[in-house]
Design an enzyme around this catalytic site. Structure first.
Site, mmCIF file in Angstrom:
data_model
loop_
_atom_site.group_PDB
_atom_site.id
_atom_site.type_symbol
_atom_site.label_atom_id
_atom_site.label_comp_id
_atom_site.label_asym_id
_atom_site.label_seq_id
_atom_site.Cartn_x
_atom_site.Cartn_y
_atom_site.Cartn_z
ATOM 1 N N LYS A 172 0.819 -1.209 0.000
ATOM 2 C CA LYS A 172 0.000 0.000 0.000
ATOM 3 C C LYS A 172 0.848 1.251 0.000
ATOM 4 O O LYS A 172 0.466 2.262 -0.582
ATOM 5 C CB LYS A 172 -0.950 0.002 1.206
ATOM 6 C CG LYS A 172 -2.103 -0.959 1.031
ATOM 7 C CD LYS A 172 -3.252 -0.627 1.937
ATOM 8 C CE LYS A 172 -4.384 -1.638 1.761
ATOM 9 N NZ LYS A 172 -5.438 -1.492 2.743
ATOM 10 N N LYS B 188 -4.049 -10.324 -7.247
ATOM 11 C CA LYS B 188 -5.386 -10.619 -6.715
ATOM 12 C C LYS B 188 -6.432 -9.641 -7.247
ATOM 13 O O LYS B 188 -6.125 -8.491 -7.547
ATOM 14 C CB LYS B 188 -5.373 -10.627 -5.177
ATOM 15 C CG LYS B 188 -5.241 -9.275 -4.541
ATOM 16 C CD LYS B 188 -5.647 -9.292 -3.066
ATOM 17 C CE LYS B 188 -5.635 -7.846 -2.572
ATOM 18 N NZ LYS B 188 -6.145 -7.633 -1.237
ATOM 19 N N LYS C 140 -10.733 -4.523 -4.766
ATOM 20 C CA LYS C 140 -11.833 -3.556 -4.758
ATOM 21 C C LYS C 140 -11.472 -2.266 -5.470
ATOM 22 O O LYS C 140 -12.312 -1.584 -5.997
ATOM 23 C CB LYS C 140 -12.169 -3.196 -3.308
ATOM 24 C CG LYS C 140 -13.082 -4.154 -2.616
ATOM 25 C CD LYS C 140 -13.547 -3.520 -1.308
ATOM 26 C CE LYS C 140 -13.120 -4.347 -0.114
ATOM 27 N NZ LYS C 140 -12.015 -3.800 0.648
#
Ligand code: TYM
Length: 330
Positions: free
Chosen positions: A111, A194, A197
């Site tokens: 992140k 992956k 969202k």
């Protein structure tokens, strides 16, 4: 009943990965556990959010939990920010978490690479707040996808450290529940990463609120691998991912699907994967739309859940404060 807790960040749009890796298992386990399902809004603000969008999204996510099959009468469905104890315990646990442990968190590294302009302390402390979510209710089982495994191990380590320091089992040591199939659903366009969202590439994810036609189109356009055999293998990440998706939404085993589709070519296989996903999505989306008409019902669920959750969380906070030697509050 033993306590089960899990949560999702209200950021971006819920994906089929969130359903398969997490929500589906909440639905399956809810009858046997005392469950708390969170909208982790405090976690979501580690990345900048538009307040109006966040507010709407929290209601949408709550509706989707219910539309997917979570029973709001039998489980607690809470906004994390409605229960003060989570933040209170997070600070205490911060003092029992080593900087070296947080430095090893792969999600923090990912992140901070993605949000290089806003590597805030909340992003760094994120796993400690997650540990507080879990430990405050004496949670036994935490159903999550594979990407949360490291955070759960940290929660266990911190709980053990606290218990050891205070010579008492103040916190129960939680166990992860990671599903054998579908713990890591990959992107349709890039099956090496992956499904997420918040992905800039729309075609990579199947969103729980995508129109059925769009879902079918995305699946038919999904990247497949060289060759034509439908088989789960390391050198076939695209096909393997579609097999995992189909197995999860139909309840069939991978072996069974391989036997059925092995030499039938990618075309027929993808068509059937699309049909299977749409067959799950259509009734779920209809339930979601019905809930959208009733915001008072949704707010009622949150209020009722928060009241019960606060009572339980406050009890644990009192126990922890006492252990730490804080003066009792009159
Ligand atoms: P979050 O919001 O990133 O993801 C929610 C859940 O969905 C799972 N998941 C996936 N599973 C399979 N394939 C995928 N592609 C995929 N993407 C996401 C995640 O593993 C997760 O189970 N830190 C957590 C939220 C949280 C939490 C908690 C979870 C906060 N407090 C306490 C459990 C207990 C998170 O960011 O999940």
């Amino acid at each position: 009943k033993p306590v089960l807790l899990s949560g999702i960040q209200p950021s971006g749009q819920l994906t089929l990965g969130n359903y398969i890796g997490a929500i589906r298992n909440w639905v399956d386990l809810q009858a046997d556990y005392d469950c708390i399902f969170l909208l982790v809004d405090l976690h979501a603000i580690t990345v900048r959010q538009d307040p109006a969008v966040l507010r709407q999204r929290c209601r949408d996510f709550l509706s989707l939990y219910i539309a997917c099959g979570i029973d709001p009468e039998k489980n607690l469905l809470c906004a994390q920010s409605h229960v003060a104890g989570h933040s209170q315990l997070a600070w205490i646990l911060d003092c029992y978490t080593m900087v070296g442990e947080l430095n090893r968190m792969t999600q923090f590294k990912d992140k901070s690479a993605k949000h290089a302009d806003n590597i805030n302390a909340g992003l760094y402390n994120y796993p400690v707040l997650m540990a507080a979510d879990i430990l405050i209710y004496d949670t036994q089982l935490v159903p999550v996808g594979n990407d949360q495994k490291q955070h759960l191990e940290l929660a266990r380590d911190v709980a053990q450290r606290f218990n050891f320091a205070h010579k008492e089992e103040v916190f129960r040591i939680p166990e992860p529940f990671i599903p054998p199939v579908g713990a890591r659903i990959m992107g349709l366009q890039n099956p090496e990463a992956k499904m997420s969202k918040s992905d800039d590439n729309e075609g990579n994810g199947i969103y729980l609120l995508d129109e059925p036609k769009k879902i079918a189109k995305k699946i038919k356009r999904a990247v497949t691998d060289s060759g034509s055999e439908v088989r789960a293998a390391d050198d076939k990440p695209g096909v393997t991912n579609l097999l995992n998706i189909m197995a999860a939404v139909t309840g069939r085993s991978i072996e069974d699907l391989e036997a059925d589709y092995g030499d039938s070519g990618y075309g027929r296989f993808k068509g059937d994967v699309a049909d299977a996903v749409v067959a799950f999505m259509e009734p779920m989306q209809a339930r979601y739309r019905a809930l959208q008409d009733d915001p008072a019902y949704l707010d009622g669920i949150l209020a009722r859940s928060a009241e019960q959750a606060n009572a339980r969380a406050d009890q644990k906070i009192r126990q922890v404060y006492d252990k730490l030697g804080f003066l009792p509050r009159a």
